[in-house]
Design a protein around this motif. Structure first.
Motif, PDB file in Angstrom:
ATOM      1  N   ASP A 103       0.866  -1.183   0.000  1.00  0.00           N
ATOM      2  CA  ASP A 103       0.000   0.000   0.000  1.00  0.00           C
ATOM      3  C   ASP A 103       0.901   1.231   0.000  1.00  0.00           C
ATOM      4  O   ASP A 103       2.108   1.131  -0.222  1.00  0.00           O
ATOM      5  N   GLU A 104       0.314   2.393   0.250  1.00  0.00           N
ATOM      6  CA  GLU A 104       1.077   3.646   0.209  1.00  0.00           C
ATOM      7  C   GLU A 104       1.417   4.162   1.610  1.00  0.00           C
ATOM      8  O   GLU A 104       1.479   5.364   1.842  1.00  0.00           O
ATOM      9  N   ASN A 105       1.647   3.245   2.555  1.00  0.00           N
ATOM     10  CA  ASN A 105       1.994   3.672   3.910  1.00  0.00           C
ATOM     11  C   ASN A 105       3.336   4.386   3.974  1.00  0.00           C
ATOM     12  O   ASN A 105       3.549   5.228   4.839  1.00  0.00           O
ATOM     13  N   LEU A 106       4.263   4.021   3.095  1.00  0.00           N
ATOM     14  CA  LEU A 106       5.548   4.717   3.035  1.00  0.00           C
ATOM     15  C   LEU A 106       5.520   5.703   1.871  1.00  0.00           C
ATOM     16  O   LEU A 106       5.426   5.304   0.707  1.00  0.00           O
ATOM     17  N   LEU A 107       5.592   6.986   2.199  1.00  0.00           N
ATOM     18  CA  LEU A 107       5.602   8.052   1.201  1.00  0.00           C
ATOM     19  C   LEU A 107       7.030   8.556   1.048  1.00  0.00           C
ATOM     20  O   LEU A 107       7.737   8.750   2.041  1.00  0.00           O
ATOM     21  N   ILE A 108       7.459   8.794  -0.196  1.00  0.00           N
ATOM     22  CA  ILE A 108       8.848   9.175  -0.458  1.00  0.00           C
ATOM     23  C   ILE A 108       8.882  10.423  -1.328  1.00  0.00           C
ATOM     24  O   ILE A 108       8.210  10.487  -2.363  1.00  0.00           O
ATOM     25  N   ALA A 109       9.637  11.425  -0.886  1.00  0.00           N
ATOM     26  CA  ALA A 109       9.853  12.643  -1.670  1.00  0.00           C
ATOM     27  C   ALA A 109      11.328  12.748  -2.004  1.00  0.00           C
ATOM     28  O   ALA A 109      12.184  12.433  -1.179  1.00  0.00           O
ATOM     29  N   PHE A 110      11.640  13.209  -3.219  1.00  0.00           N
ATOM     30  CA  PHE A 110      13.025  13.281  -3.681  1.00  0.00           C
ATOM     31  C   PHE A 110      13.548  14.714  -3.769  1.00  0.00           C
ATOM     32  O   PHE A 110      14.721  14.923  -4.076  1.00  0.00           O
ATOM     33  N   SER A 111      12.691  15.670  -3.510  1.00  0.00           N
ATOM     34  CA  SER A 111      13.118  17.075  -3.427  1.00  0.00           C
ATOM     35  C   SER A 111      12.228  17.772  -2.402  1.00  0.00           C
ATOM     36  O   SER A 111      11.076  17.365  -2.189  1.00  0.00           O
ATOM     37  N   TRP A 112      12.799  18.800  -1.766  1.00  0.00           N
ATOM     38  CA  TRP A 112      12.061  19.532  -0.733  1.00  0.00           C
ATOM     39  C   TRP A 112      12.728  20.884  -0.551  1.00  0.00           C
ATOM     40  O   TRP A 112      13.939  21.020  -0.719  1.00  0.00           O
ATOM     41  N   ARG A 113      11.936  21.868  -0.212  1.00  0.00           N
ATOM     42  CA  ARG A 113      12.513  23.173   0.083  1.00  0.00           C
ATOM     43  C   ARG A 113      13.430  23.060   1.301  1.00  0.00           C
ATOM     44  O   ARG A 113      13.198  22.225   2.174  1.00  0.00           O
TER      45      ARG A 113
END
Length: 323
Positions: A103-113
């Motif tokens: 499922d989508e319990n782990l969310l991943i971002a590859f860029s952030w301010r």
């Protein structure tokens, strides 16, 4: 300062504090990751910090009972700011570790301010997604790019905003950072990159140290809220996962007949020997034996001896029956 400008303070008596019932302190992962607060995870570059946190996040999100040998006591969605990685690299790492997301319990971002703007965006995102209770920022250096002032006070104020956010929203925030080169007489925690503000602001600090070409590492944990401790953990180069105790890494399936002969030769030679001495018993060249010993060290079978050029059976495996 007139009365209108005076600040009111929340002052309580000791008796009142002692009679107040506060929520019990608890953990995400028993004796490792508190349920909320700022956690600093530090280690040398390429020591395995990113593998460590990815395995931990996958374990929390996808119903593993333990991480290392510590019970997972709380479940939630997690946000991983993988600021030094690509989607392809993360995909390959998840495949390697063998925990399949369902499922989508782990969310991943590859860029952030970055910096204060990044903290503001993180606060906004967490308020809009209240089911996220654990955040991992990989790394502090990437998240704080563009800062001119690296003084203690500047570091403490910036990290203090992360701690304030963690406390306010009851979220655990793990911030990954690197070591700098250690001086001979320094306290182990003094090698953490940046000023002393790093540890001053964090509620819990975890240090991961490992020698190159060795799978054995040391986990050193200190906290405001629970007792400091140190433990040996082991990296499996096949699955790129960490575990407590090396026996599941140095397993029979990894002990080929050639490697078993080297183990037996080391026993025959008193437990410690050079590649040349071993080669005289098992055959082959000392160079080939040296290469095999290096590979065996990655599986936890052997480790460097007391003198340069010598090898011995790994301490963690001395009582292990390879049969």
């Amino acid at each position: 300062m007139n009365k209108a400008q005076q600040k009111s303070y929340d002052i309580k008596g000791a008796e009142t504090i002692m009679k107040t019932k506060y929520p019990e302190f608890d953990f995400f992962i028993e004796n490792l990751i508190p349920s909320y607060g700022l956690v600093l995870l530090a280690g040398a570059p390429k020591v395995g910090k990113s593998w460590f946190v990815l395995q931990m996040l996958l374990s929390i999100c996808y119903n593993e009972e333990k991480f290392l040998n510590y019970s997972i006591l709380k479940r939630s969605r997690c946000l991983y700011l993988a600021l030094e990685d690509s989607e392809l690299r993360i995909q390959k790492r998840i495949e390697k570790q063998g925990i399949v997301p369902e499922d989508e319990n782990l969310l991943i971002a590859f860029s952030w301010r970055t910096n204060e703007g990044g903290v503001h965006d993180l606060k906004k995102h967490l308020k809009e997604n209240e089911d996220i209770k654990l955040v991992c920022i990989d790394t502090k250096g990437k998240f704080s790019e563009g800062r001119d002032n690296e003084s203690f006070q500047s570091d403490y104020a910036w990290m203090g905003e992360l701690k304030k956010l963690a406390d306010e929203l009851k979220v655990a925030i793990i911030l990954i950072t690197h070591f700098r080169k250690k001086k001979a007489d320094e306290d182990p925690f003094e090698v953490i990159s940046g000023s002393f503000a790093n540890m001053a602001a964090a509620d819990t600090t975890i240090m991961l140290t490992r020698f190159r070409n060795q799978n054995k590492a040391t986990l050193l944990v200190t906290s405001r809220d629970f007792q400091e401790y140190e433990e040996d953990i082991y990296f499996d180069p096949t699955s790129c996962t960490w575990s407590s105790g090396g026996k599941n890494i140095a397993s029979v399936e990894n002990l080929t007949p050639e490697r078993d002969k080297i183990i037996e030769a080391l026993k025959e030679l008193g437990g410690e020997a050079s590649p040349l001495e071993i080669s005289k018993i098992v055959g082959g060249t000392s160079k080939n034996i040296s290469n095999m010993l290096t590979i065996m060290s990655q599986y936890g079978f052997v480790e460097k001896g007391s003198k340069r050029g010598l090898w011995k059976i790994a301490t963690s495996q001395e009582e292990f029956d390879f049969e």
